[in-house]
Write an enzyme that holds these catalytic residues in place. Structure first.
Site, PDB file in Angstrom:
ATOM      1  CG  HIS A 164      -2.039   0.777   1.154  1.00  0.00           C
ATOM      2  ND1 HIS A 164      -3.440   0.651   1.289  1.00  0.00           N
ATOM      3  CD2 HIS A 164      -2.217   2.151   0.679  1.00  0.00           C
ATOM      4  CE1 HIS A 164      -4.108   1.674   1.091  1.00  0.00           C
ATOM      5  NE2 HIS A 164      -3.591   2.882   0.719  1.00  0.00           N
ATOM      6  CG  LEU A 165       2.361   4.928  -3.063  1.00  0.00           C
ATOM      7  CD1 LEU A 165       3.638   4.557  -3.213  1.00  0.00           C
ATOM      8  CD2 LEU A 165       1.578   5.663  -4.095  1.00  0.00           C
ATOM      9  CG  HIS A 166       3.215   4.322   3.138  1.00  0.00           C
ATOM     10  ND1 HIS A 166       3.268   3.059   2.758  1.00  0.00           N
ATOM     11  CD2 HIS A 166       4.414   4.468   4.113  1.00  0.00           C
ATOM     12  CE1 HIS A 166       4.304   2.372   3.339  1.00  0.00           C
ATOM     13  NE2 HIS A 166       5.086   3.195   4.187  1.00  0.00           N
ATOM     14  CD  GLN A 167       5.603  12.013  -0.444  1.00  0.00           C
ATOM     15  OE1 GLN A 167       5.738  11.672  -1.643  1.00  0.00           O
ATOM     16  NE2 GLN A 167       5.090  13.186  -0.167  1.00  0.00           N
TER      17      GLN A 167
END
Length: 205
Positions: free
Chosen positions: A133-136
């Site tokens: 799950h993409l996260h910055q």
């Protein structure tokens, strides 16, 4: 040699910060996170206080890192369970960027950091804790925060509780800034469909 409990060992001057609960996280590896078990997918379905969510946008949300490097360490996540930065829609890309800018302004207002680390750890080899799950990351920095404690003792001193940090940042977040409202005509039909599907999935029990 034994201590007062008659257990073997050599006394020294060091304290111990025991965190055995993290072993389950470490041993589980990336395989433990799926569409059904991903914490970033589950978080929007709970209250902001329970999930440590600071702000909910239309396609992305800002949430505190459960294991912060520094107080105010935020993650910007799309609602959709998508792994790669190249796979998010134009609406998600735009909101992730604008939410990052807002988060920096809010953290500056609340905590007055001297700098920031911003970045996405892409994929397992890139060091992503939850690669599915993409996260910055948005990490506020102060001079001297990388002192001997994390370098020698591998321990970070966090001077503020997570719920207190969440409350301060949420209160300072501008009202109406990217709130969950109708998408209107800001995106194309394909992007709007992706966003609707992601929001629906994120809110499903």
């Amino acid at each position: 040699m034994t201590d007062s409990f008659e257990l073997p060992g050599t006394p020294d001057a060091f304290g111990r910060l025991w965190t055995p609960h993290r072993m389950a996280y470490i041993k589980g590896g990336q395989g433990q996170y799926t569409d059904e078990t991903c914490p970033f997918c589950a978080a929007p379905g709970r209250s902001d206080e329970e999930s440590l969510i600071v702000h909910r946008g239309r396609t992305c949300f800002a949430i505190l890192n459960l294991y912060p490097y520094n107080p105010g360490h935020l993650l910007i996540c799309p609602y959709r369970h998508v792994a790669d930065y190249t796979d998010i829609s134009s609406e998600e890309t735009t909101e992730m960027a604008t939410m990052t800018q807002t988060a920096m302004r809010v953290i500056r207002q609340v905590s007055r950091p001297q700098g920031f680390n911003l970045g996405i750890n892409q994929g397992n080899a890139g060091g992503a804790g939850i690669a599915a799950h993409l996260h910055q990351h948005i990490v506020p920095r102060w001079g001297g925060d990388g002192n001997f404690m994390p370098i020698i003792a591998q321990t970070k001193q966090i001077t503020q509780t997570l719920d207190e940090t969440r409350g301060l940042l949420a209160e300072a977040w501008p009202a109406g800034d990217g709130d969950q409202t109708d998408l209107g005509d800001q995106t194309g039909e394909d992007d709007q469909e992706l966003v609707r599907d992601g929001r629906k999935a994120a809110r499903a029990e």
